[in-house]
Design an enzyme around this catalytic site. Structure first.
Site: not given
Ligand code: 9MR
Length: 449
Positions: A157, A198, A234, A262, A264
């Site tokens: 990030e 990432n 996300h 990641e 979702d």
């Protein structure tokens, strides 16, 4: 002998309350996601919590996925809470579990602005000290798992939404070059590990992903070791970026690997069958985009069950973001992932599931229940079957007609509860005896839709 028995019965009494076993109707024999992914040369991974890797959670984590990412266990604040005092217990447990199950590990994460120990965050470091701390940390952690962790999220990030650099401990102390320094240190510590940067909100083509693109292009031009880019993903229901595959492709065209790290897809809760169906379509879209680009390494979901997801705590009123529900029943999204990976047994609409649980247990007996729930499907009659492997015997049942012959139990609906509507559920209960152990059986649900 007697006291041992009593001890184990007591232990079971405590844990028995949480026992759950779940089977999707008529889909118990579907090919595991990991076999489908293996056949395509892709990774299907999940973030995990080390302490949960037993029972049904462990069975699914080990049985369905070919890669694991520690959700928190490898973060700096977890591994070195006090300067010089290391705690590798949960990280080791996950790596050991992965090796025992033939799974890759994605190490997450080495250099981040969040979940750092207080001693680090609150310290007053010179740039030279900060650089030393960072490179020592990388050498220690990557070195510890050398040859055992396939891939590292080295830097996590680094960007703001507008594509400027995030003002972090690292950026403020070391400037943009902290990224190259971190990657170089990671390469030195394990030359065979794949090294990634990432970030989130970089799934589509936008200012942030373009900043990431420009960064990794220049790192490659400068010969800084960088192997891939992680798109966290996300996502919010209804907002999968239309440029996802194009974006993956532009990173691949730089000669980099890409991973969805990641995934979702969150929605307002409670979920309903329409939203779960839309979510399934969006999971499918994301997995399809990765399958379509050969340099896309694979997809990792950020927790495989709604009972182990960060969403409800962080976004109150939202959740249901993962492929399995809170009782470990696969949701339509699970079947969509399977189908995108080449599986063929996806039900066309939602599913009905039977969930077996021990609700009360004492030294010689227990009360069990089975809940049959439908989402995106319905039942007009049902029968649930299971086999008792440890000598349990049913003595009495209610809200179903149960018979046991040897180890085989069959419970059919009563005259008044054969119908399970879409979005509804029916529960029946029973008393049974047990001794020694009382494992949760695998249940199957026969249905007529
Ligand atoms: O899943 C993690 C959750 O348990 C932590 O509380 C949270 C703290 O920030 O971090 C979560 O994982 C994050 C990941 O490490 C980096 N990308 C965003 C994830 C969700 O916050």
């Amino acid at each position: 002998m007697r006291s041992l028995r009593t001890g184990s019965a007591l232990a079971s009494l405590v844990t028995g309350l949480a026992l759950l076993g779940t089977a999707p109707a008529a889909h118990a024999a579907d090919t595991p996601l990991r076999d489908l992914a293996d056949a395509k040369g892709k990774v299907i991974g999940t973030a995990v919590t080390g302490s949960k890797l037993t029972g049904t959670y462990g069975d699914i984590a080990g049985g369905q996925f070919n890669a694991l990412t520690p959700g928190n266990a490898m973060k700096w604040g977890s591994v070195e809470p006090v300067r010089g005092t290391f705690d590798w217990a949960e990280a080791d447990r996950i790596v050991d579990f992965a090796e025992a199950h033939g799974q890759q590990v994605r190490g997450h994460t080495l250099v981040w602005h969040s979940q750092n120990p207080n001693w680090l965050t609150n310290g007053n470091w010179t740039p030279a000290q900060l650089r030393q701390l960072m490179t020592d940390h990388i050498a220690t952690e990557v070195g510890r798992y050398k040859g055992r962790v396939a891939t590292w999220d080295v830097v996590n990030e680094p960007f703001n939404e507008d594509g400027t650099y995030r003002q972090t401990l690292w950026y403020n102390g070391l400037g943009t070059d902290y990224i190259a320094q971190a990657l170089t240190a990671a390469r030195a510590a394990d030359p065979s590990a794949k090294l990634y940067i990432n970030d989130y909100n970089v799934e589509g083509i936008n200012a942030k992903s373009t900043a990431l693109y420009n960064l990794v292009r220049s790192l490659k031009e400068r010969g800084v070791p960088i192997d891939g880019v992680g798109l966290q993903a996300h996502l919010i229901l209804g907002q999968v970026p239309s440029t996802l595959q194009q974006n993956i492709q532009r990173f691949a065209d730089l000669g980099l690997d890409v991973a969805i790290t990641e995934l979702d897809i969150r929605m307002r809760t409670p979920s309903d069958s329409a939203r779960l169906a839309q979510q399934a379509a969006e999971y499918r879209q994301v997995v399809n985009a990765c399958v379509a680009v050969s340099r896309c390494h694979g997809v990792t979901v950020w927790g495989f069950t709604d009972s182990d997801s960060w969403i409800p705590e962080t976004f109150p009123g939202e959740g249901a973001a993962t492929p399995y529900d809170e009782n470990y029943a696969p949701k339509p999204a699970y079947y969509a992932i399977a189908e995108a990976l080449g599986g063929t047994t996806t039900p066309p609409t939602g599913a009905c599931t039977a969930t077996y649980s021990v609700v009360n247990q004492w030294n010689t007996g227990f009360t069990g229940q089975v809940r049959i729930a439908c989402e995106g499907a319905s039942l007009s009659s049902w029968r649930v079957n299971w086999s008792y492997g440890a000598g349990q015997r049913i003595s009495q049942a209610w809200n179903a007609d149960c018979t046991q012959s040897g180890t085989a139990v069959r419970c059919a609906h009563a005259s008044y509860n054969g119908t399970v509507p879409d979005g509804g559920s029916v529960t029946f209960g029973f008393n049974a005896s047990w001794s020694g152990s009382n494992p949760v059986p695998t249940v199957t649900l026969d249905r007529e839709i």
